[in-house]
Design an enzyme around this catalytic site. Structure first.
Site, PDB file in Angstrom:
ATOM      1  N   ASN A  12       0.723  -1.330  -0.053  1.00  0.00           N
ATOM      2  CA  ASN A  12      -0.052   0.002  -0.004  1.00  0.00           C
ATOM      3  C   ASN A  12       0.708   0.989   0.149  1.00  0.00           C
ATOM      4  O   ASN A  12       1.419   1.528   1.140  1.00  0.00           O
ATOM      5  CB  ASN A  12      -0.906  -0.009   1.298  1.00  0.00           C
ATOM      6  CG  ASN A  12      -1.761   1.183   1.325  1.00  0.00           C
ATOM      7  OD1 ASN A  12      -1.870   1.887   0.472  1.00  0.00           O
ATOM      8  ND2 ASN A  12      -2.404   1.401   2.344  1.00  0.00           N
ATOM      9  N   TRP A  13       0.809   1.772  -1.096  1.00  0.00           N
ATOM     10  CA  TRP A  13       2.270   3.045  -1.379  1.00  0.00           C
ATOM     11  C   TRP A  13       1.656   4.267  -0.495  1.00  0.00           C
ATOM     12  O   TRP A  13       2.231   5.120  -0.347  1.00  0.00           O
ATOM     13  CB  TRP A  13       2.114   3.174  -2.864  1.00  0.00           C
ATOM     14  CG  TRP A  13       3.088   2.207  -3.428  1.00  0.00           C
ATOM     15  CD1 TRP A  13       3.480   0.866  -2.843  1.00  0.00           C
ATOM     16  CD2 TRP A  13       3.592   2.141  -4.996  1.00  0.00           C
ATOM     17  NE1 TRP A  13       4.235   0.350  -4.011  1.00  0.00           N
ATOM     18  CE2 TRP A  13       4.195   0.814  -4.964  1.00  0.00           C
ATOM     19  CE3 TRP A  13       3.340   3.322  -5.803  1.00  0.00           C
ATOM     20  CZ2 TRP A  13       4.844   0.693  -6.314  1.00  0.00           C
ATOM     21  CZ3 TRP A  13       4.080   2.803  -7.070  1.00  0.00           C
ATOM     22  CH2 TRP A  13       4.668   1.541  -7.433  1.00  0.00           C
ATOM     23  N   LYS A  14       0.181   4.236  -0.252  1.00  0.00           N
ATOM     24  CA  LYS A  14      -0.549   5.412   0.209  1.00  0.00           C
ATOM     25  C   LYS A  14      -0.309   6.585  -0.775  1.00  0.00           C
ATOM     26  O   LYS A  14      -0.328   6.343  -1.859  1.00  0.00           O
ATOM     27  CB  LYS A  14      -0.159   5.698   1.773  1.00  0.00           C
ATOM     28  CG  LYS A  14      -0.209   4.447   2.571  1.00  0.00           C
ATOM     29  CD  LYS A  14      -0.160   4.927   3.967  1.00  0.00           C
ATOM     30  CE  LYS A  14       0.104   3.538   4.771  1.00  0.00           C
ATOM     31  NZ  LYS A  14      -0.042   3.550   6.134  1.00  0.00           N
ATOM     32  N   HIS A 100      -9.477   0.915   4.768  1.00  0.00           N
ATOM     33  CA  HIS A 100      -8.264   1.097   5.451  1.00  0.00           C
ATOM     34  C   HIS A 100      -8.432   1.829   6.748  1.00  0.00           C
ATOM     35  O   HIS A 100      -9.406   2.888   6.636  1.00  0.00           O
ATOM     36  CB  HIS A 100      -7.148   1.774   4.525  1.00  0.00           C
ATOM     37  CG  HIS A 100      -6.002   1.681   5.120  1.00  0.00           C
ATOM     38  ND1 HIS A 100      -5.486   2.633   6.248  1.00  0.00           N
ATOM     39  CD2 HIS A 100      -4.761   1.026   5.051  1.00  0.00           C
ATOM     40  CE1 HIS A 100      -4.152   2.493   6.603  1.00  0.00           C
ATOM     41  NE2 HIS A 100      -3.861   1.242   5.851  1.00  0.00           N
ATOM     42  N   GLU A 102      -7.105   4.593   7.792  1.00  0.00           N
ATOM     43  CA  GLU A 102      -6.862   5.867   7.482  1.00  0.00           C
ATOM     44  C   GLU A 102      -7.811   6.525   6.650  1.00  0.00           C
ATOM     45  O   GLU A 102      -8.545   7.752   6.932  1.00  0.00           O
ATOM     46  CB  GLU A 102      -5.779   6.040   6.627  1.00  0.00           C
ATOM     47  CG  GLU A 102      -4.262   5.844   7.729  1.00  0.00           C
ATOM     48  CD  GLU A 102      -3.082   5.535   6.822  1.00  0.00           C
ATOM     49  OE1 GLU A 102      -3.190   5.435   5.655  1.00  0.00           O
ATOM     50  OE2 GLU A 102      -2.193   4.849   7.495  1.00  0.00           O
ATOM     51  N   GLU A 170      -5.447  -5.244  10.442  1.00  0.00           N
ATOM     52  CA  GLU A 170      -4.363  -4.001  10.666  1.00  0.00           C
ATOM     53  C   GLU A 170      -4.911  -3.394  12.178  1.00  0.00           C
ATOM     54  O   GLU A 170      -5.625  -2.630  12.274  1.00  0.00           O
ATOM     55  CB  GLU A 170      -4.660  -3.322   9.485  1.00  0.00           C
ATOM     56  CG  GLU A 170      -4.276  -3.817   8.370  1.00  0.00           C
ATOM     57  CD  GLU A 170      -3.465  -2.717   7.150  1.00  0.00           C
ATOM     58  OE1 GLU A 170      -2.599  -2.858   6.989  1.00  0.00           O
ATOM     59  OE2 GLU A 170      -4.153  -1.634   7.016  1.00  0.00           O
ATOM     60  N   GLY A 176       2.502   1.892  11.016  1.00  0.00           N
ATOM     61  CA  GLY A 176       3.265   3.035  10.714  1.00  0.00           C
ATOM     62  C   GLY A 176       4.138   3.338  11.970  1.00  0.00           C
ATOM     63  O   GLY A 176       4.687   4.415  12.157  1.00  0.00           O
ATOM     64  N   SER A 216       3.136  -2.404  10.400  1.00  0.00           N
ATOM     65  CA  SER A 216       4.764  -2.498  10.764  1.00  0.00           C
ATOM     66  C   SER A 216       5.374  -3.573  10.250  1.00  0.00           C
ATOM     67  O   SER A 216       6.186  -4.419  11.222  1.00  0.00           O
ATOM     68  CB  SER A 216       4.886  -2.158  12.135  1.00  0.00           C
ATOM     69  OG  SER A 216       4.712  -0.861  12.251  1.00  0.00           O
ATOM     70  N   GLY A 237       2.642  -1.151   4.242  1.00  0.00           N
ATOM     71  CA  GLY A 237       2.617   0.158   4.008  1.00  0.00           C
ATOM     72  C   GLY A 237       4.051   0.694   3.709  1.00  0.00           C
ATOM     73  O   GLY A 237       4.636   0.613   2.624  1.00  0.00           O
ATOM     74  N   GLY A 238       4.873   1.204   4.777  1.00  0.00           N
ATOM     75  CA  GLY A 238       6.304   1.934   4.544  1.00  0.00           C
ATOM     76  C   GLY A 238       7.295   0.871   3.995  1.00  0.00           C
ATOM     77  O   GLY A 238       7.991   1.239   2.962  1.00  0.00           O
TER      78      GLY A 238
HETATM   79  C1  PEP Z   1      -0.817  -0.038   6.187  1.00  0.00           C
HETATM   80  O1  PEP Z   1      -1.046   1.179   6.139  1.00  0.00           O
HETATM   81  O2  PEP Z   1      -1.540  -0.741   5.496  1.00  0.00           O
HETATM   82  C2  PEP Z   1       0.321  -0.490   6.917  1.00  0.00           C
HETATM   83  C3  PEP Z   1       0.229  -1.684   7.108  1.00  0.00           C
HETATM   84  O3  PEP Z   1       1.404   0.533   7.015  1.00  0.00           O
HETATM   85  P1  PEP Z   1       2.715  -0.105   7.618  1.00  0.00           P
HETATM   86  O4  PEP Z   1       3.265  -1.163   7.190  1.00  0.00           O
HETATM   87  O5  PEP Z   1       3.642   1.292   7.161  1.00  0.00           O
HETATM   88  O6  PEP Z   1       2.513   0.018   9.269  1.00  0.00           O
END
Ligand code: PEP
Length: 254
Positions: A12-14, A100, A102, A170, A176, A216, A237-238
């Site tokens: 997920n590049w956001k 998600h 967010e 999640e 994050g 994470s 994500g990251g």
């Molecule tokens: C996400 O936003 O779906 C996510 C899992 O982010 P991260 O891996 O950065 O925690």
């Protein structure tokens, strides 16, 4: 993860990446996947809307799938700034993420909204990744299982091909932050999700549905998380923004 469920490693590049960044990252991921000898996992990248068309062209023929990060509940109409599931499909997407945390937090999306989006995605022929997870206060209050059960019940589509559904657990407090639940806590929630899916859809369908862990996930913790019996991949994500890290997570499935 049992052999009937092929792991899915989803990035997920956001809201990250201009054209040059997106092309470099997509090219890197596509090259690694193409050069791998029969990778034992599916790989998906979900760029921002602006990059989807170009990324789809960059990964074409590599086996890497492309997805959107959200879609509107309607197929078309007067919804300024929104994008429909059919538009994503038209650009080459095979998946879309809905619900998600967010989106739930920043845009006030409810379980009913998420369900409507999931149904729209299935109707357009996309596979849908439905995100659910508790906040830190809910976990501290001992409400994790209740919250996850309620979100799942309210967000699952009531019509459409259930086999095209993917669930992403999640925990909001893990996204994050560099923090993760223990392996036992992750497995407890994933097993609950599998039981709830079984009760609703029957064992045959539920046993084929992939339940991803997100929050994470990184190369250093992926192997142990992906080895849990009801963890069938990751939503990342990251660490999906760096090709070598994203690939290392995929290789942790082997
Ligand atoms: C996400 O936003 O779906 C996510 C899992 O982010 P991260 O891996 O950065 O925690």
């Amino acid at each position: 993860m049992p052999s009937e469920r092929r792991p899915l490693i989803a990035g997920n590049w956001k809201m990250n990446g201009l054209v040059a960044d997106g092309m470099a990252l997509a090219g890197d991921v596509a090259r690694r996947y193409r050069e791998a000898k029969s990778p034992a996992f599916d790989m998906l990248v979900c760029p921002p809307f602006t990059l989807i068309g170009k990324v789809a062209e960059a990964v074409a023929g590599s086996g890497v799938a492309v997805g959107g990060q959200d879609c509107h509940r309607d197929a078309k109409g007067a919804h300024t700034g929104d994008v429909s599931a059919a538009m994503l499909k038209d650009l080459g997407c095979r998946f879309v993420i809905v619900g998600h945390s967010e989106r739930r937090t920043n845009h006030g999306e409810s379980d009913a909204d998420v369900r409507a989006k999931a149904e729209a995605a299935l109707a357009a022929g996309l596979a849908v990744i439905i995100c659910i997870g508790e906040t830190e206060a809910e976990r501290d209050g001992g409400r994790t299982l209740e919250v996850v059960r309620t979100q799942l019940a309210g967000s699952l589509p009531e019509v459409g091909d259930a086999a095209a559904v993917v669930i992403a657990y999640e925990p909001v407090w893990a996204i994050g932050t560099g923090r993760t639940p223990t392996n036992a806590e992750v497995q407890e929630v994933h097993a609950l999700i599998r039981r709830e899916l079984t009760g609703r859809l029957g064992a045959d369908v539920a046993n084929g549905i992939r339940i991803l862990y997100g929050g994470s996930m990184k190369p250093s913790n992926a192997k142990e998380l992906l080895a849990l019996p009801d963890v069938d991949g990751g939503l990342i994500g990251g660490a999906s923004l760096k090709g070598s890290d994203f690939w290392a997570i995929g290789e942790s499935c082997l």
